[in-house]
Design an enzyme around this catalytic site. Structure first.
Site, mmCIF file in Angstrom:
data_model
loop_
_atom_site.group_PDB
_atom_site.id
_atom_site.type_symbol
_atom_site.label_atom_id
_atom_site.label_comp_id
_atom_site.label_asym_id
_atom_site.label_seq_id
_atom_site.Cartn_x
_atom_site.Cartn_y
_atom_site.Cartn_z
ATOM 1 C CG HIS A 79 36.669 -23.230 25.389
ATOM 2 N ND1 HIS A 79 35.463 -24.087 25.585
ATOM 3 C CD2 HIS A 79 37.224 -23.747 24.207
ATOM 4 C CE1 HIS A 79 35.410 -24.890 24.531
ATOM 5 N NE2 HIS A 79 36.619 -24.675 23.683
ATOM 6 C CD GLU A 81 33.643 -19.708 27.822
ATOM 7 O OE1 GLU A 81 32.465 -20.013 27.483
ATOM 8 O OE2 GLU A 81 34.459 -20.137 27.356
ATOM 9 C CB CYS A 117 31.773 -26.226 26.061
ATOM 10 S SG CYS A 117 33.293 -26.107 27.149
ATOM 11 C CB CYS A 120 33.533 -23.455 29.866
ATOM 12 S SG CYS A 120 34.984 -23.485 28.979
#
Length: 162
Positions: A79, A81, A117, A120
């Site tokens: 992801h 992040e 999520c 993250c």
């Protein structure tokens, strides 16, 4: 000519970063900023050396009709992040702000009411990041205090974001 406010400026940068993404479903970009200095950026993509979904021409989660926010262990990508955090020194992230912008690949529309999520969120907490600013539209955004993620531990309630 009016000058763009600083928050939307950093969200605009995150939006540009997202264009490097290789996900076939959603493109996210993240920018970590501290004291008006960009510390790092990240976008959605497979780990270095592995083929991206855009290279393969399919997304396994899409093929399996997995809804947004579920079964991330099947996703090939790291992801935005996480990629931004991986690229930064922790001492520079303590007290920083992470700016996040996401778009649907199919429509190009901003993803409204998105959030990081659970994995993250954990990385953001451990990185020492203080706030996350999430874009909803070209000019609208939400500011999340990371301490709220700590105090309202979703892993204890079973309610997960995204």
């Amino acid at each position: 000519m009016s000058r763009r406010d600083k928050t939307n400026y950093y969200l605009d940068l995150a939006d540009v970063v997202s264009k490097r993404g290789t996900c076939l479903r959603r493109l996210y970009g993240a920018v970590i900023v501290k004291n008006d200095e960009v510390i790092s950026t990240g976008y959605v993509g497979a780990p270095r050396g592995r083929k991206n979904c855009s290279d393969l021409g399919f997304c396994i989660r899409q093929k399996m009709n997995i809804p947004r926010g579920e079964r991330y262990e099947l996703c090939r990508s790291v992801h935005a992040e996480a990629n931004a955090i991986i690229s930064a020194e922790r001492n520079k992230m303590i007290g920083a702000v992470l700016y996040l912008s996401g778009r649907e690949v199919s429509t190009g529309e901003y993803i409204r009411q998105s959030s990081s999520c659970s994995m993250c969120k954990r990385m953001i907490i451990n990185a020492g990041i203080e706030k996350v600013v999430i874009r909803d539209t070209e000019n609208e955004y939400r500011v999340v205090e990371v301490k709220d993620w700590i105090e309202n531990d979703e892993s204890l309630s079973g309610t997960f974001g995204y």
